[in-house]
Design a protein around this motif. Structure first.
Motif, PDB file in Angstrom:
ATOM      1  N   HIS A  26       0.825  -1.197   0.000  1.00 30.98           N
ATOM      2  CA  HIS A  26       0.000   0.000   0.000  1.00 30.98           C
ATOM      3  C   HIS A  26       0.867   1.258   0.000  1.00 30.98           C
ATOM      4  CE1 HIS A  26      -2.663   2.982   2.220  1.00 30.98           C
ATOM      5  NE2 HIS A  26      -3.280   2.765   1.095  1.00 30.98           N
ATOM      6  N   TRP A  27       1.900   1.241   0.831  1.00 35.75           N
ATOM      7  CA  TRP A  27       2.787   2.409   0.927  1.00 35.75           C
ATOM      8  C   TRP A  27       3.530   2.618  -0.396  1.00 35.75           C
ATOM      9  CZ3 TRP A  27       7.894   3.982   0.791  1.00 35.75           C
ATOM     10  CH2 TRP A  27       8.186   5.207   1.407  1.00 35.75           C
ATOM     11  N   ILE A  28       4.027   1.535  -0.952  1.00 37.18           N
ATOM     12  CA  ILE A  28       4.759   1.634  -2.220  1.00 37.18           C
ATOM     13  C   ILE A  28       3.836   2.147  -3.326  1.00 37.18           C
ATOM     14  CG2 ILE A  28       5.894   0.280  -4.045  1.00 37.18           C
ATOM     15  CD1 ILE A  28       7.011  -1.507  -1.761  1.00 37.18           C
ATOM     16  N   ALA A  29       2.617   1.598  -3.375  1.00 35.30           N
ATOM     17  CA  ALA A  29       1.661   2.044  -4.392  1.00 35.30           C
ATOM     18  C   ALA A  29       1.397   3.538  -4.253  1.00 35.30           C
ATOM     19  CB  ALA A  29       0.359   1.245  -4.269  1.00 35.30           C
ATOM     20  N   SER A  30       1.203   4.000  -3.020  1.00 32.81           N
ATOM     21  CA  SER A  30       0.931   5.424  -2.804  1.00 32.81           C
ATOM     22  C   SER A  30       2.091   6.287  -3.266  1.00 32.81           C
ATOM     23  CB  SER A  30       0.712   5.729  -1.317  1.00 32.81           C
ATOM     24  OG  SER A  30      -0.294   4.954  -0.790  1.00 32.81           O
ATOM     25  N   ARG A  31       3.294   5.887  -2.874  1.00 36.73           N
ATOM     26  CA  ARG A  31       4.457   6.705  -3.225  1.00 36.73           C
ATOM     27  C   ARG A  31       4.679   6.732  -4.729  1.00 36.73           C
ATOM     28  NH1 ARG A  31       8.037   8.840   0.159  1.00 36.73           N
ATOM     29  NH2 ARG A  31       8.163  10.118  -1.688  1.00 36.73           N
ATOM     30  N   PRO A 129      24.644  -2.676  -4.972  1.00 32.23           N
ATOM     31  CA  PRO A 129      23.986  -2.645  -3.651  1.00 32.23           C
ATOM     32  C   PRO A 129      23.248  -1.323  -3.437  1.00 32.23           C
ATOM     33  CG  PRO A 129      26.382  -2.986  -3.461  1.00 32.23           C
ATOM     34  CD  PRO A 129      26.106  -2.575  -4.866  1.00 32.23           C
ATOM     35  N   MET A 130      22.056  -1.400  -2.884  1.00 30.86           N
ATOM     36  CA  MET A 130      21.337  -0.171  -2.511  1.00 30.86           C
ATOM     37  C   MET A 130      21.549   0.033  -1.015  1.00 30.86           C
ATOM     38  SD  MET A 130      17.760  -0.281  -4.632  1.00 30.86           S
ATOM     39  CE  MET A 130      17.041  -1.839  -4.093  1.00 30.86           C
ATOM     40  N   PRO A 131      22.071   1.196  -0.610  1.00 30.74           N
ATOM     41  CA  PRO A 131      22.361   1.421   0.810  1.00 30.74           C
ATOM     42  C   PRO A 131      21.119   1.259   1.683  1.00 30.74           C
ATOM     43  CG  PRO A 131      23.271   3.188  -0.545  1.00 30.74           C
ATOM     44  CD  PRO A 131      22.419   2.351  -1.447  1.00 30.74           C
ATOM     45  N   ASN A 132      21.313   0.685   2.854  1.00 27.52           N
ATOM     46  CA  ASN A 132      20.226   0.507   3.817  1.00 27.52           C
ATOM     47  C   ASN A 132      20.558   1.337   5.050  1.00 27.52           C
ATOM     48  OD1 ASN A 132      18.384  -0.360   5.706  1.00 27.52           O
ATOM     49  ND2 ASN A 132      18.562  -2.525   5.158  1.00 27.52           N
ATOM     50  N   GLU A 133      19.880   2.475   5.194  1.00 29.52           N
ATOM     51  CA  GLU A 133      20.213   3.380   6.303  1.00 29.52           C
ATOM     52  C   GLU A 133      19.687   2.858   7.629  1.00 29.52           C
ATOM     53  OE1 GLU A 133      22.151   5.925   6.015  1.00 29.52           O
ATOM     54  OE2 GLU A 133      22.308   5.671   3.837  1.00 29.52           O
ATOM     55  N   HIS A 134      18.769   1.914   7.583  1.00 29.92           N
ATOM     56  CA  HIS A 134      18.078   1.526   8.812  1.00 29.92           C
ATOM     57  C   HIS A 134      18.259   0.061   9.180  1.00 29.92           C
ATOM     58  CE1 HIS A 134      16.190   5.422   8.594  1.00 29.92           C
ATOM     59  NE2 HIS A 134      15.895   5.175   7.338  1.00 29.92           N
ATOM     60  N   GLY A 154      11.944  -6.429   3.655  1.00 34.52           N
ATOM     61  CA  GLY A 154      10.526  -6.374   3.997  1.00 34.52           C
ATOM     62  C   GLY A 154      10.252  -5.525   5.229  1.00 34.52           C
ATOM     63  N   VAL A 155      11.272  -5.245   6.036  1.00 34.69           N
ATOM     64  CA  VAL A 155      11.080  -4.404   7.228  1.00 34.69           C
ATOM     65  C   VAL A 155      10.696  -3.002   6.762  1.00 34.69           C
ATOM     66  CG1 VAL A 155      12.169  -3.479   9.296  1.00 34.69           C
ATOM     67  CG2 VAL A 155      12.820  -5.745   8.453  1.00 34.69           C
ATOM     68  N   PRO A 156       9.511  -2.521   7.169  1.00 33.99           N
ATOM     69  CA  PRO A 156       8.999  -1.287   6.568  1.00 33.99           C
ATOM     70  C   PRO A 156       9.978  -0.113   6.593  1.00 33.99           C
ATOM     71  CG  PRO A 156       7.251  -2.350   7.775  1.00 33.99           C
ATOM     72  CD  PRO A 156       8.514  -3.150   8.046  1.00 33.99           C
ATOM     73  N   VAL A 157      10.617   0.147   7.725  1.00 34.48           N
ATOM     74  CA  VAL A 157      11.468   1.346   7.793  1.00 34.48           C
ATOM     75  C   VAL A 157      12.642   1.224   6.825  1.00 34.48           C
ATOM     76  CG1 VAL A 157      12.806   0.499   9.757  1.00 34.48           C
ATOM     77  CG2 VAL A 157      12.691   2.931   9.343  1.00 34.48           C
ATOM     78  N   SER A 164      12.581   5.630  -1.041  1.00 36.33           N
ATOM     79  CA  SER A 164      12.637   7.095  -1.134  1.00 36.33           C
ATOM     80  C   SER A 164      13.999   7.580  -1.603  1.00 36.33           C
ATOM     81  CB  SER A 164      12.331   7.725   0.228  1.00 36.33           C
ATOM     82  OG  SER A 164      11.064   7.330   0.673  1.00 36.33           O
ATOM     83  N   ASP A 165      15.067   6.981  -1.062  1.00 36.97           N
ATOM     84  CA  ASP A 165      16.405   7.530  -1.307  1.00 36.97           C
ATOM     85  C   ASP A 165      17.050   6.977  -2.571  1.00 36.97           C
ATOM     86  OD1 ASP A 165      15.979   8.754   1.080  1.00 36.97           O
ATOM     87  OD2 ASP A 165      17.248   7.416   2.257  1.00 36.97           O
TER      88      ASP A 165
END
Lengths: 422, 422
Positions: A26-31, A129-134, A154-157, A164-165
């Protein structure tokens, strides 16, 4: 100028078993929608190598862009990385740079890197690789034959940061055709009423308008347009925005990505006012929304979560007789809470909420969903009454939004900024 | 005894555009799981004839049972009925019985049947109508070559009635094989460390174990198993649960769907203790989580959102010298906040949080993500220090969870319930 065909594959037994609601999709679709893309397919598969392989093949064949979420972690059921590598006929090889990044994440916090975390640094040789800040697991980006694959955790944050980044900026560079959009954010008005006020959509042409409602953060308006060049698009978007503003400007609190709380905090700062909150049924939710904005300490002084009647009396000075006579959920108590919060905190303006969130505690006279919000400042005190029809969570969210809308309107209409024009 | 392969196709642009969260899919998945089935694929397609046709073909080829929701209504974007009929090389023919049923639904409520509603009675000649107790559009059931297709409306109440009253009873008659699962919920421990402690997965056989992490609500363990009958499965699940509990029982707060806040509130109630909260960087988030549980007023007395130093001093009695000497983000202030909250609120136990959520406000000595949590009760006061690495939102969420974990451990280990065994 063809639209990009985008497929999202969500990986996780928890969704197929009904344990977890797929809020990532849902979040991905919205963005994507906000950024002018359109998701064409969502496919959910389990933690099952064969199903993932099949879906990957199908998605790669039919879509231009494949997004994946899930299964990137270090445990045995995290099958995404090897399967993707295999699908592209690639190998997982130790990536020293990634290994160091992952190790230092732990060491930097004074922790021992857990066993198994070195597996995360075994990375497909031809992917980026895509950086993972979280988190620890990097994302995987393949770019091949005008197709792109982005695999995210899969972890939302972690997923949100990566989309986004990395993913959205990347998609912006490969978009075909020029596309533009503008976002206008409204509060305190429903989708149907907005559509009524805006009226004839033809007036917006060649731009189109989408309504993006949410249960507790107001309706977002997206104006979008495709055209030959950015100049042409800007002109069309401006024409459409001018028209929309001519109809519903008083309901718009911001353009762009600004959250409602930020708009309110800016107005408080412009007016040099300090805020206090007195919450009952929302139980800290409004304070938490305010504090979510960096720098909120400039204007937010304190919050009272006065869940019990004793707390309302002791902390806010609400008269016990008032509570007895009208009940905790009443216009009188909402007003007394707002006034008490303002005086006790020694601030300029205070907002209160009291209500029956449910599922129990309602009566015929005071049903579940009955909520009063109050706002008090030097010029006086206002109260509003609402009757929401939802579950406990929805009623609390709507109550919090209603209180913030009341505060916003009070600042905007009754306490206009002095000196500088808003 | 092979398991039935079940696919769900959800139809609707609103999901792909991110306007609507696909709660239908979640509900259907839960009900199937509860009834011993397992959903293997979920596919979302838009209101687009070609995409639906393709997905239908694929689903019919790979699944034994195909469930569809959406697009059965009378408007132009309701394309499901003609496409299904076409897929099965069938015709839509007027069905007088259905027409009468639909007409009488309106007439029975004193309404005029709307134009277009006769279209709903044009039904595929070789399908069986599924009664719709809550709306006009009948569902469509095809049974062909040991395959079944059930097309249901997208309106949740109509879909739910049809699944419960028609689809599930029908599936029960054709079931082969049984599936079962159990959920254990943990807090205060990461996925990697849990996997290390649980160790050899072979010990769980024939059951399998999945780790479902979340940034701020702990790791959920799901044990699942397929077998010949429920007795056999229960035995295997019990064996696996016993083994897991022998390794990590002290980290498990509940079995099943219970949220962490509920487990904590139950423990408070069992101990007849009242709770207060003193929050700085979390800004009401912990209070809001506690208040999300119905009946939380039994144990939660009040919350202080002491965002400013003045609020910490005035509301909690934190010594100004302490704030000056150690700073607001310090072990000393976390302890003073917890003790102050307990004494000022006149409760049995209080929890505090103070930290630097970011993105600004950090220093070399006190970086962004530095958080102290405190808990105070009649027996003393504890403080813990954390250093989170995330954005403002993640740091706040993790801080809230850390504080709740500390409270939970204190209740469990230091303040065991008297009288009744926990």
């Amino acid at each position: 100028m063809a639209e990009l065909k985008i497929e999202l594959i969500t990986i996780g037994d928890e969704i197929l078993l009904g344990h977890t609601l797929d809020t990532n999709a849902h979040w991905i679709a919205s963005r994507l929608t906000e950024n002018g893309h359109r998701l064409r397919w969502i496919s959910v598969v389990g933690d099952n190598a064969s199903d993932l392989r099949h879906q990957l093949r199908r998605a790669w064949n039919r879509a231009d862009i494949v997004l994946l979420t899930g299964g990137l972690g270090p445990t045995h059921d995290d099958i995404t990385r090897p399967i993707i590598a295999d699908f592209f006929d690639d190998n997982l090889i130790p990536n020293p740079e990634l290994a160091e990044r992952i190790r230092s994440r732990f060491v930097g916090r004074g922790l021992k890197p857990p066993p198994g975390c070195h597996l995360l640094a075994e990375f497909p040789s031809r992917a980026t690789p895509m950086p993972n800040e979280h988190g620890s697991a990097p994302g995987i980006h393949y770019s091949l034959d005008d197709h792109e694959l982005f695999a995210m955790p899969g972890v939302p944050v972690e997923m949100k940061g990566m989309l986004s980044d990395y993913v959205l900026p990347h998609l912006a560079t490969i978009r075909s055709g020029v596309f533009g959009y503008r976002i206008l954010r409204t509060a305190g008005i429903g989708e149907t009423r907005l559509a009524e006020l805006i009226g004839d959509r033809e007036r917006l042409s060649p731009a189109t308008l989408a309504y993006l409602p949410s249960v507790d953060h107001g309706v977002t308006l997206r104006i979008s347009c495709t055209g030959a060049d950015t100049g042409e698009i800007d002109q069309a978007l401006q024409k459409a925005e001018d028209y929309i503003r001519s109809r519903v400007d008083s309901h718009i609190y911001a353009a762009g990505d600004e959250p409602f709380e930020k708009a309110i905090l800016d107005m408080l700062e412009e007016r040099n006012m300090k805020l206090a909150l007195a919450e009952s049924c929302t139980g800290g939710m409004i304070a938490s929304r305010i504090v979510s904005v960096p720098g909120s300490s400039n204007s937010f002084e304190r919050g009272f979560v006065t869940y019990s009647n004793r707390a309302k009396t002791e902390l806010l000075g609400v008269d016990e007789n008032l509570l007895q006579k009208h009940g905790a959920v009443s216009a009188e108590v909402a007003a007394a809470m707002a006034e008490g919060a303002r005086l006790k905190a020694g601030v300029d303006i205070a907002v209160s909420v009291t209500g029956i969130a449910g599922p129990t505690g309602g009566t015929t006279e005071k049903p579940v969903g009955l909520v009063f919000t109050g706002v008090s400042d030097g010029d006086g005190c206002e109260v509003q009454r609402y009757h929401f029809i939802g579950d406990r969570d929805a009623n609390r969210r709507r109550s919090a939004q209603a209180a913030l809308v009341m505060l916003w309107r009070r600042l905007k209409d009754v306490l206009p900024q002095t000196g500088v024009k808003v």
